[in-house]
Design an enzyme around this catalytic site. Sequence first.
Site, PDB file in Angstrom:
ATOM      1  N   SER A  28       0.884  -1.251   0.124  1.00 56.17           N
ATOM      2  CA  SER A  28       0.016   0.020   0.047  1.00 56.17           C
ATOM      3  C   SER A  28       0.826   1.239  -0.188  1.00 56.17           C
ATOM      4  O   SER A  28       2.135   1.362  -0.332  1.00 56.17           O
ATOM      5  CB  SER A  28      -1.113  -0.123   1.148  1.00 56.17           C
ATOM      6  OG  SER A  28      -1.825   0.984   1.253  1.00 56.17           O
ATOM      7  N   ASN A  29       0.272   2.342   0.368  1.00 54.73           N
ATOM      8  CA  ASN A  29       1.145   3.534   0.298  1.00 54.73           C
ATOM      9  C   ASN A  29       0.479   4.595   1.551  1.00 54.73           C
ATOM     10  O   ASN A  29      -0.432   4.090   2.429  1.00 54.73           O
ATOM     11  CB  ASN A  29       0.906   4.367  -0.894  1.00 54.73           C
ATOM     12  CG  ASN A  29      -0.520   4.648  -1.265  1.00 54.73           C
ATOM     13  OD1 ASN A  29      -1.158   5.650  -0.829  1.00 54.73           O
ATOM     14  ND2 ASN A  29      -0.925   3.913  -2.121  1.00 54.73           N
ATOM     15  N   HIS A  30       1.248   5.769   1.548  1.00 58.49           N
ATOM     16  CA  HIS A  30       1.014   6.469   2.990  1.00 58.49           C
ATOM     17  C   HIS A  30      -0.229   7.446   2.823  1.00 58.49           C
ATOM     18  O   HIS A  30      -0.174   8.173   3.535  1.00 58.49           O
ATOM     19  CB  HIS A  30       2.365   7.333   3.197  1.00 58.49           C
ATOM     20  CG  HIS A  30       3.445   6.701   3.794  1.00 58.49           C
ATOM     21  ND1 HIS A  30       3.466   5.818   4.955  1.00 58.49           N
ATOM     22  CD2 HIS A  30       4.715   6.579   3.427  1.00 58.49           C
ATOM     23  CE1 HIS A  30       4.479   5.459   5.058  1.00 58.49           C
ATOM     24  NE2 HIS A  30       5.132   5.677   4.283  1.00 58.49           N
TER      25      HIS A  30
END
Length: 220
Positions: free
Chosen positions: A29-31
């Site tokens: 995933s990502n931030h």
Amino acid sequence: LGQGPLTGRRVIVTSGPTQEPIDPVRYISNHSSGAQGTAIARALAASGAEVVFVTGPANVPPPEGVQVVRVTTAQDMLEAVQGALPADAAVFAAAVADWRVAQVAGSKMKKTAGEMPTLRFAENPDILASVAQMGAGRPALVVGFAAETDDVVANAQAKRARKGCDWIIANDVSVGTGTFGGADNTVHVVTDQVVEDWPRMGKDAVAARLAQRMAAALNG
Ligand code: C5P
């Protein structure tokens, strides 16, 4: 629903990250916190729009007064957006994972000392580009985001042309700007005609100003 300049308009907003599974317990995933997309959905609803809010697993709760569609992967998000059409406008604020794991393991991958797994990736669908280029039934106003660290405006202009959307909201996410997960944002609105440099302001203020600008564009 608030009454306002977007009353009677239907708007789709994507927000948050996507999560791409590796196996039943792991993902990539990502931030993205979902803060800017959530603020935009709230501002559009406050302007009277009927908002379909398609969100990945975000850190902030969805706004009141919108239809929430929760998704996990980019493919789920694409289906949810397609299912929410037709719409007068669409804002793509989600940080969609560019790649998914090509073959998701059906059981938890086991750790073997000294042996590292290799993941193979497949390209995810570009949701913004697919809606921007859909032809018949395309929302009248399609707005994308561009998170950039270098040559912010030039990259956003190229991205706008490549994706075929109407506007790109370019934001500088360089380390030190605090944009990711923070309360403020510095954006440049790139259209086919102009580049507007908005001053640094709260994500709520960015959202309110964007909703106003969208209403002006839709109402001619
Ligand atoms: O190409 P890039 O990821 O920088 O483009 C960002 C814009 O495209 C954002 O508006 C994002 O929501 C959208 N996007 C999308 N589907 C993807 C990748 C990006 O809708 N697979």
